[in-house]
Design a protein around this motif. Structure first.
Motif, PDB file in Angstrom:
ATOM      1  N   LYS A 208       0.807  -1.223   0.000  1.00 20.31           N
ATOM      2  CA  LYS A 208       0.000   0.000   0.000  1.00 20.31           C
ATOM      3  C   LYS A 208       0.841   1.274   0.000  1.00 20.31           C
ATOM      4  O   LYS A 208       0.447   2.281  -0.578  1.00 20.31           O
ATOM      5  CB  LYS A 208      -0.948  -0.005   1.206  1.00 20.31           C
ATOM      6  N   ALA A 209       1.989   1.230   0.660  1.00 19.10           N
ATOM      7  CA  ALA A 209       2.835   2.433   0.692  1.00 19.10           C
ATOM      8  C   ALA A 209       3.687   2.545  -0.577  1.00 19.10           C
ATOM      9  O   ALA A 209       4.403   3.522  -0.754  1.00 19.10           O
ATOM     10  CB  ALA A 209       3.732   2.393   1.922  1.00 19.10           C
ATOM     11  N   ALA A 210       3.592   1.537  -1.468  1.00 14.64           N
ATOM     12  CA  ALA A 210       4.396   1.501  -2.706  1.00 14.64           C
ATOM     13  C   ALA A 210       5.855   1.818  -2.380  1.00 14.64           C
ATOM     14  O   ALA A 210       6.461   2.704  -2.970  1.00 14.64           O
ATOM     15  CB  ALA A 210       3.841   2.484  -3.726  1.00 14.64           C
ATOM     16  N   ASN A 211       6.395   1.068  -1.456  1.00 14.20           N
ATOM     17  CA  ASN A 211       7.670   1.417  -0.889  1.00 14.20           C
ATOM     18  C   ASN A 211       8.542   0.167  -0.769  1.00 14.20           C
ATOM     19  O   ASN A 211       8.160  -0.754  -0.063  1.00 14.20           O
ATOM     20  CB  ASN A 211       7.369   2.006   0.508  1.00 14.20           C
ATOM     21  N   PRO A 212       9.677   0.040  -1.463  1.00 12.65           N
ATOM     22  CA  PRO A 212      10.344   1.062  -2.249  1.00 12.65           C
ATOM     23  C   PRO A 212       9.909   1.103  -3.718  1.00 12.65           C
ATOM     24  O   PRO A 212      10.379   1.984  -4.437  1.00 12.65           O
ATOM     25  CB  PRO A 212      11.814   0.657  -2.145  1.00 12.65           C
ATOM     26  N   ASP A 213       9.089   0.180  -4.171  1.00 13.37           N
ATOM     27  CA  ASP A 213       8.717   0.183  -5.599  1.00 13.37           C
ATOM     28  C   ASP A 213       7.205   0.238  -5.781  1.00 13.37           C
ATOM     29  O   ASP A 213       6.465  -0.245  -4.934  1.00 13.37           O
ATOM     30  CB  ASP A 213       9.245  -1.079  -6.282  1.00 13.37           C
ATOM     31  N   PRO A 214       6.744   0.790  -6.915  1.00 13.61           N
ATOM     32  CA  PRO A 214       5.297   0.815  -7.183  1.00 13.61           C
ATOM     33  C   PRO A 214       4.713  -0.593  -7.218  1.00 13.61           C
ATOM     34  O   PRO A 214       5.409  -1.549  -7.545  1.00 13.61           O
ATOM     35  CB  PRO A 214       5.206   1.450  -8.571  1.00 13.61           C
ATOM     36  N   ASP A 215       3.442  -0.717  -6.838  1.00 14.34           N
ATOM     37  CA  ASP A 215       2.748  -1.997  -6.908  1.00 14.34           C
ATOM     38  C   ASP A 215       1.415  -1.745  -7.598  1.00 14.34           C
ATOM     39  O   ASP A 215       0.378  -1.635  -6.956  1.00 14.34           O
ATOM     40  CB  ASP A 215       2.555  -2.546  -5.483  1.00 14.34           C
TER      41      ASP A 215
ATOM     42  N   GLY B 175       6.378   2.812   6.163  1.00 16.87           N
ATOM     43  CA  GLY B 175       5.123   2.900   5.408  1.00 16.87           C
ATOM     44  C   GLY B 175       4.281   4.117   5.745  1.00 16.87           C
ATOM     45  O   GLY B 175       3.299   4.394   5.058  1.00 16.87           O
ATOM     46  N   GLU B 176       4.660   4.845   6.779  1.00 13.49           N
ATOM     47  CA  GLU B 176       3.866   6.014   7.167  1.00 13.49           C
ATOM     48  C   GLU B 176       4.709   7.257   6.880  1.00 13.49           C
ATOM     49  O   GLU B 176       5.885   7.308   7.255  1.00 13.49           O
ATOM     50  CB  GLU B 176       3.542   5.902   8.670  1.00 13.49           C
ATOM     51  N   PRO B 177       4.159   8.244   6.160  1.00 16.20           N
ATOM     52  CA  PRO B 177       4.991   9.358   5.684  1.00 16.20           C
ATOM     53  C   PRO B 177       5.870  10.007   6.763  1.00 16.20           C
ATOM     54  O   PRO B 177       7.081  10.163   6.569  1.00 16.20           O
ATOM     55  CB  PRO B 177       3.966  10.348   5.127  1.00 16.20           C
ATOM     56  N   PHE B 178       5.290  10.354   7.923  1.00 19.71           N
ATOM     57  CA  PHE B 178       6.081  11.039   8.953  1.00 19.71           C
ATOM     58  C   PHE B 178       7.231  10.156   9.450  1.00 19.71           C
ATOM     59  O   PHE B 178       8.381  10.581   9.527  1.00 19.71           O
ATOM     60  CB  PHE B 178       5.170  11.438  10.130  1.00 19.71           C
ATOM     61  N   TRP B 179       6.893   8.896   9.750  1.00 17.09           N
ATOM     62  CA  TRP B 179       7.922   7.999  10.291  1.00 17.09           C
ATOM     63  C   TRP B 179       8.959   7.621   9.244  1.00 17.09           C
ATOM     64  O   TRP B 179      10.114   7.353   9.576  1.00 17.09           O
ATOM     65  CB  TRP B 179       7.272   6.753  10.910  1.00 17.09           C
ATOM     66  N   ALA B 180       8.545   7.607   7.980  1.00 15.81           N
ATOM     67  CA  ALA B 180       9.516   7.314   6.920  1.00 15.81           C
ATOM     68  C   ALA B 180      10.581   8.412   6.895  1.00 15.81           C
ATOM     69  O   ALA B 180      11.777   8.140   6.768  1.00 15.81           O
ATOM     70  CB  ALA B 180       8.811   7.222   5.572  1.00 15.81           C
ATOM     71  N   ASN B 266       5.872   9.998  -1.890  1.00 16.11           N
ATOM     72  CA  ASN B 266       6.934  10.998  -2.053  1.00 16.11           C
ATOM     73  C   ASN B 266       7.357  11.679  -0.746  1.00 16.11           C
ATOM     74  O   ASN B 266       7.978  12.739  -0.787  1.00 16.11           O
ATOM     75  CB  ASN B 266       6.526  12.062  -3.082  1.00 16.11           C
ATOM     76  N   ALA B 267       7.043  11.073   0.386  1.00 18.20           N
ATOM     77  CA  ALA B 267       7.371  11.711   1.667  1.00 18.20           C
ATOM     78  C   ALA B 267       8.874  11.798   1.888  1.00 18.20           C
ATOM     79  O   ALA B 267       9.335  12.638   2.656  1.00 18.20           O
ATOM     80  CB  ALA B 267       6.729  10.944   2.819  1.00 18.20           C
TER      81      ALA B 267
END
Lengths: 447, 315
Positions: A208-215, B175-180, B266-267
């Motif tokens: 869901k966070a698309a992190n580190p790559d898009p999903d 996964g959470e913008p602030f914590w990232a 983009n955080a």
């Protein structure tokens, strides 16, 4: 904490590649023969083929027969590796074709970009008679290999129709037959029943966070089921269009119904699958072997069906991606290279030899007559997944134009999806914002 | 130069060759002598020209072009105008600024305390402590990113495991913008604090002991000695680390690239990452060059401001 050297390196590399590109401008202008470019049309010699991994192994399987039938031509298949092959092809094209292989294996996500950004870099295969094979491949693929001039620049090799893999045991427990569900919204409707029977089990997993790559594979598939994508065939932006918004809204509804698990990081999805926490894998043809190899302990539990439509009565097939063989315009032996491409991809015996050797699901419709496509699989409870995929490929799908700006569109669409997941964003608003941004960055018009 | 010039060769007078010939020979000799240093420097100069100066100039020219591959064309100031209207560029700039404002003071404050600590005669095994604080700085940036990505995993990361064991709520670090963003700050602080501490340590050892002894005789306590002697004496070193850390943070790339890929939403996208994406993911080299020059300008301006504010005005 100095990063000075990195920035300078980036600049140097950027300038270097552009210098190559500038050189390419000067050298890519000449033209001779049907292939264009500054290569030659020799029909003998050693043809170098660039591919990767199992596909390279598959291509090698067809070489002995080809060399026997075409004395005077030798074929050297090289496994360049993926993603290394894209950098090598890009640099080669930027250098006006210097150092490129004669035959290049290119995915549908790169092909339009190469045609757009390196005009004259790939050989025009219509001049060699490629158009005669137009109707032999899964419907929807020919526009992908066709340039703006209407000529063919590749032949389709691998096609990946979308499949709906599901855990029969989980659905049985809930008393639901997934093959009776006609749309994705029907799945949302049975969410409570499914969850009550299968606590802790989700339908699909998405980072869901698309992190580190898009999903984005799932949302893209939902777009493609409706014949839509980020761009239309003219290259205009359709990211904020009605079908695209509907695709993201469908995912949002599934998530709100508690059917979407978060699969963080690059290994999140595989971890959930390994733990048996997912009931559905909306994946294309290549996944048939992949699931079997990767999650062997779930043998007998998986089944494959046609994917549900996005709208009632909507299309239930989509060709989510494909790969192709092209000939470099700078090759001095374009005709010999074309002979190999034609031999490998238009004959059922060749494509099936390659399928056996490398598991690349062929786009050639005649190939599916082979009995191996009907063979039952114990992993899929005696069902034949290849037969289902052959039917899906025969039904075909709408062509997808990835364009030369796919990477940028993917990033913006991924950001939009993350906004929906993390901030409860409205699909229409986030996608239309993304479409505007894409237009601002690429100079393309919004359809 | 004339004072050292050799006299006309005797052979010229003896052979009766015209004086012009002698002058020419003299010039050649002088040229050889003056050219020699340049000749010896040539490999370095040519390397610098080809791999540094040329890319820098070419990148500037590139920033005025658009398109990619063999389809590039001149675009005037279009890339710079596009930059002003690009929300992602401003997001990247804001993220970089936020990381800068939080991370640099935190890191340098910790580094200073650490340096004072390991400089103290009261501490035993000082060499071991010094080695320990510097160790993270020698760890590769990518290795650091990968290691923290592993430690900060939401479901089975060591940090959340410890939090859970301590009865504290776990955090979605990446996964959470602030914590990232905080994760990036954490990694940077871990990696560079020791590096700065060692620089401060060198500065501390240059401060005369007598100053502290005199202050102690005058009744100054440890805090007073720190603020009245240590900090002013370290001023040039502090300026050096502030400017260096600011430049480094503005060019931040490796850690967020490995740790978060710039996400979520983009955080943790930094200007350098955005530059990279445009250049090497989208092959939009003209635009990437414009971003590079915008960053260069920013680094120059911030560097100058800091030199002016923190620098020694008496010099």
């Amino acid at each position: 904490m100095s990063h000075l050297s990195r920035r300078d390196l980036l600049r140097a590399s950027g300038a270097g590649l552009l210098a190559l590109a500038a050189g390419g401008t000067l050298t890519a202008c000449g033209g001779s023969g049907p292939g264009g470019g500054q290569g030659g049309d020799a029909d003998t010699g050693t043809v170098t083929v660039w591919s990767w991994a199992t596909a390279a192994a598959a291509l090698r399987a067809v070489v002995p027969a080809f060399e026997k039938d075409n004395p005077g031509i030798k074929v050297d298949v090289q496994d360049i590796g993926n993603p290394a092959i894209w950098d090598k092809i890009t640099v080669g094209l930027a250098a006006g074709g210097q150092g490129l292989g004669d035959v290049l294996h290119i995915g549908c996500d790169y092909l339009p970009g190469y045609l757009e950004k390196f005009p004259g870099g790939l050989a025009d295969l219509s001049g060699f008679g490629a158009d005669a094979h137009k109707d032999k491949f899964a419907k929807g693929l020919w526009p992908v290999v066709t340039g703006k001039d209407g000529h063919a620049y590749a032949l389709p090799w691998e096609v990946n129709p979308l499949g709906f893999f599901y855990r029969k045991d989980y659905f049985d427990r809930a008393g639901i037959d997934p093959t009776t569900l006609a749309t994705w919204d029907d799945l949302t409707a049975i969410a409570d029943r499914f969850k009550a029977a299968n606590p802790g089990i989700s339908l699909i997993g998405i980072n869901k966070a698309a992190n580190p790559d898009p999903d984005l594979d799932f949302v893209q598939s939902l777009m493609q089921l409706q014949g839509a994508f980020y761009f239309d065939l003219q290259g205009r932006i359709t990211l904020g269009s009605e079908p695209d918004v509907r695709a993201l809204t469908t995912l949002q509804h599934l998530d709100q119904a508690g059917l979407v698990a978060d699969a963080p990081g690059s290994q999140g999805w595989a971890t959930l699958m390994k733990a048996g926490k997912l009931a559905v894998a909306p994946m294309p043809a290549w996944a048939a072997h992949y699931l079997e190899a990767k999650f062997a302990d779930q043998r007998g539990n998986w089944r494959l069906a046609k994917p549900p439509a996005v709208t009632p009565g909507g299309r239930r097939t989509a060709l989510v991606n494909s790969t192709h063989l092209t000939v470099s315009a700078s090759s001095p032996r374009r005709r010999a290279a074309w002979k190999f491409v034609e031999y490998a991809l238009t004959r059922p015996a060749s494509v099936n030899a390659m399928f056996n050797a490398g598991g690349v699901f062929p786009a050639l419709l005649e190939a599916y007559a082979d009995p191996m496509y009907a063979a039952p699989s114990a992993y899929y409870g005696g069902q034949s997944p290849l037969k289902t995929f052959a039917e899906l490929a025969t039904d075909g799908g709408d062509p997808t134009n990835y364009s030369g700006d796919y990477a940028r569109a993917l990033k913006l669409a991924s950001d939009a999806q993350t906004k929906v997941f993390l901030k409860g964003g409205d699909p229409a608003t986030v996608l239309q914002d993304a479409a505007r941004q894409l237009a601002q960055q690429t100079g393309r018009t919004v359809a | 130069m004339t004072a050292t010039a050799p006299p006309a060769t005797p052979s010229a007078a003896l052979t009766g060759k015209p004086a012009k010939e002698a002058v020419r020979a003299h010039r050649r000799a002088r040229l050889r002598r003056t050219a020699l240093p340049y000749l010896l420097l040539a490999p370095a100069l040519i390397t610098f020209g080809v791999f540094k100066a040329y890319p820098v100039v070419d990148s500037l020219l590139l920033s005025f072009s658009t398109g990619s591959g063999t389809a590039t064309r001149a675009a005037g100031l279009a890339n710079y105008r596009r930059l002003l209207d690009d929300p992602l560029f401003w997001t990247a700039l804001r993220n970089t600024g936020e990381i800068l404002v939080v991370q640099v003071p935190l890191m340098l404050g910790l580094a200073l305390l650490m340096a004072v600590g390991i400089n103290s005669v009261l501490v035993r095994w000082r060499a071991v402590w010094r080695l320990g604080v510097f160790m993270p700085a020698v760890t590769g940036l990518v290795a650091t990113g990968v290691m923290f990505a592993f430690l900060l995993k939401r479901d089975d990361g060591a940090v959340n495991w410890l939090l859970d064991a301590a009865g504290l709520p776990t955090v979605d670090w990446l996964g959470e913008p602030f914590w990232a963003r905080m994760s990036v700050v954490l990694v940077l602080t871990w990696h560079y604090t020791g590096y700065n501490a060692v620089i401060y340590l060198a500065g501390l050892q240059g401060i005369p002991r007598e100053l502290y002894e005199a202050a102690m005789v005058d009744g100054a306590g440890p805090v007073r000695r720190f603020t009245a002697i240590t900090v002013p004496a370290l001023r040039p070193v502090l300026l050096f680390t502030v400017v260096l850390s600011t430049i480094g943070t503005l060019q931040l790339f490796d850690e967020p690239y490995v740790l978060t890929g710039g996400g979520p939403d983009n955080a943790t996208l930094t200007v350098s990452m955005y530059l990279y994406q445009n250049g090497f993911r989208y092959f939009d080299f003209g635009y990437a060059s414009a971003i590079a020059y915008a960053l260069t300008l920013l680094v120059a301006v911030l560097g100058a401001v800091q030199m002016r504010l923190v620098g020694d005005k008496d010099r």
